[in-house]
Write a protein that holds these residues in place. Structure first.
Motif, short mmCIF file in Angstrom:
data_model
loop_
_atom_site.label_atom_id
_atom_site.label_comp_id
_atom_site.label_asym_id
_atom_site.label_seq_id
_atom_site.Cartn_x
_atom_site.Cartn_y
_atom_site.Cartn_z
N GLU A 58 0.83 -1.21 0.00
CA GLU A 58 0.00 0.00 0.00
C GLU A 58 0.86 1.26 0.00
O GLU A 58 0.57 2.23 -0.71
N ASP A 81 -8.61 -3.45 -1.13
CA ASP A 81 -9.85 -2.67 -1.17
C ASP A 81 -9.78 -1.39 -0.34
O ASP A 81 -10.23 -0.33 -0.80
N SER A 82 -9.22 -1.46 0.85
CA SER A 82 -9.13 -0.26 1.69
C SER A 82 -8.24 0.78 1.03
O SER A 82 -8.59 1.97 0.96
N TRP A 83 -7.08 0.34 0.54
CA TRP A 83 -6.17 1.27 -0.14
C TRP A 83 -6.83 1.86 -1.37
O TRP A 83 -6.76 3.08 -1.61
N ASN A 85 -9.95 2.36 -2.22
CA ASN A 85 -10.99 3.35 -1.96
C ASN A 85 -10.42 4.65 -1.41
O ASN A 85 -10.96 5.73 -1.67
N SER A 118 -14.13 -8.27 -0.42
CA SER A 118 -13.01 -7.33 -0.59
C SER A 118 -12.79 -7.01 -2.07
O SER A 118 -12.53 -5.85 -2.42
N ARG A 121 -15.42 -4.54 -3.26
CA ARG A 121 -15.12 -3.17 -2.81
C ARG A 121 -13.96 -2.58 -3.61
O ARG A 121 -13.98 -1.39 -3.98
#
Length: 347
Positions: A58, A81-83, A85, A118, A121
């Motif tokens: 990331e 997914d978190s990165w 978004n 995941s 997303r």
């Protein structure tokens, strides 16, 4: 127009798998088309990296300058997914999906659900998605909420080849695929046991190190069935084309394929095919070129092998149909041109 992109990939790009082979050839062809491609390694262990590897990946991606165009291999992207978004507005993110992570064979139901969530997303954050088959495009539209207009289908390219020699006194059966659960080599080996009354020799080419547990199980299966003198597990080889050229028949019992580049390679060499009607395989292997049977059906797979081994006329007819189909497959230049047109819009 700036034709500059970063290509982010997990693991070892030199591995002889279909997905990494696709990545390597597309990168080379994009460079030939005038793109400047910077390689960005993301580390090992995907799609289940350690916390440290995930954090480092990331960080490496977030170090890209604003508005950078970055293509990320789906083996990693599905768990970023978190990165994704967080960076979707700053970067122009393109996902390259060989097949959805949740469709890998052998996953527990909770792991499958986690990966499906995941990846869905992550794909929501991508500006565009490149897939390697129409089937995968349909899967992403139906089950991952990716609208068709955000998807480009770029079939893998296939290099032209001369027809395989064939016609050995002892038919040579070739299988190519990583020694993993999804490739179904256990089904092939069990099927070969049921036709041991026929003359044949089989070679299975594929990495022995990516899934050591499956490799060990296949070795034990061959030993237990007493087929050690007839089935060779060669491991990964640098260039499998001579093996295709020397074969009489291609057989692979994959439980799922996002495309199946080895089937296209078999067609290009004019090899009749025995396979399973799994994933995109029916889209790649024409009915005239091969026999497709249900997944995990040893009896059906063995019956198809026996049929082609015993009937030389049918085997030759399907070989001719395979070669005709192989001659119509796209080249890597064709595939890269399709991808380049999509990237040009984003660039």
């Amino acid at each position: 127009m700036s034709r500059v992109l970063a290509f982010a990939y997990p693991g070892d790009l030199s591995l002889r798998t279909g997905g990494y082979g696709y990545d390597r050839r597309v990168i080379a062809e994009l460079q030939a088309l005038g793109w400047t491609v910077t390689l960005l390694p993301l580390g090992d262990g995907f799609p289940a990296p350690s916390a440290e590897t995930l954090a480092n990946a990331e960080a490496a991606l977030s170090a890209l300058p604003d508005r950078s165009l970055v293509v990320i291999d789906g083996l990693a992207y599905g768990v970023l997914d978190s990165w994704a978004n967080a960076e979707a507005e700053r970067l122009r993110i393109v996902a390259l999906v060989h097949h959805p992570l949740a469709l890998e064979t052998g996953l527990a139901s909770d792991e499958q659900a986690r990966l499906r969530a995941s990846e869905r997303r992550a794909l929501e954050a991508a500006r565009h998605v490149i897939v390697t088959s129409p089937m995968t495009a349909r899967e992403l539209s139906a089950n991952f909420a990716v609208s068709p207009e955000r998807i480009t289908v770029a079939l893998p390219g296939t290099d032209p080849a001369e027809p395989a020699g064939g016609a050995h006194s002892v038919p040579q059966i070739l299988s190519v695929g990583t020694l993993s659960q999804r490739k179904g080599h256990d089904i092939l080996i069990a099927a070969l046991k049921t036709i041991e009354d026929l003359d044949w020799q089989a070679t299975i080419i594929g990495s022995r190190t990516l899934d050591p547990a499956t490799t060990g199980a296949l070795e034990r299966q061959i030993e237990t069935l007493g087929l050690g003198q007839r089935i060779q597990l060669t491991g990964e080889i640098q260039d499998p084309r001579p093996a295709f050229a020397a074969a009489d028949l291609f057989a692979l019992a994959s439980r799922y394929e996002g495309y199946g580049m080895v089937f296209a390679e078999a067609l290009a060499h004019g090899l009749p095919i025995v396979a399973c009607a799994a994933g995109a395989v029916p889209e790649v292997v024409p009915p005239a070129a091969g026999l497709l049977v249900p997944v995990d059906n040893v009896e059906a797979f063995a019956s198809a092998l026996r049929r082609l081994l015993e009937d030389g006329k049918e085997r030759r007819g399907r070989a001719a149909a395979a070669y005709a189909a192989g001659s119509e497959l796209p080249s890597w230049t064709d595939s890269a041109a399709i991808i380049a047109r999509s990237l040009d819009v984003l660039a």
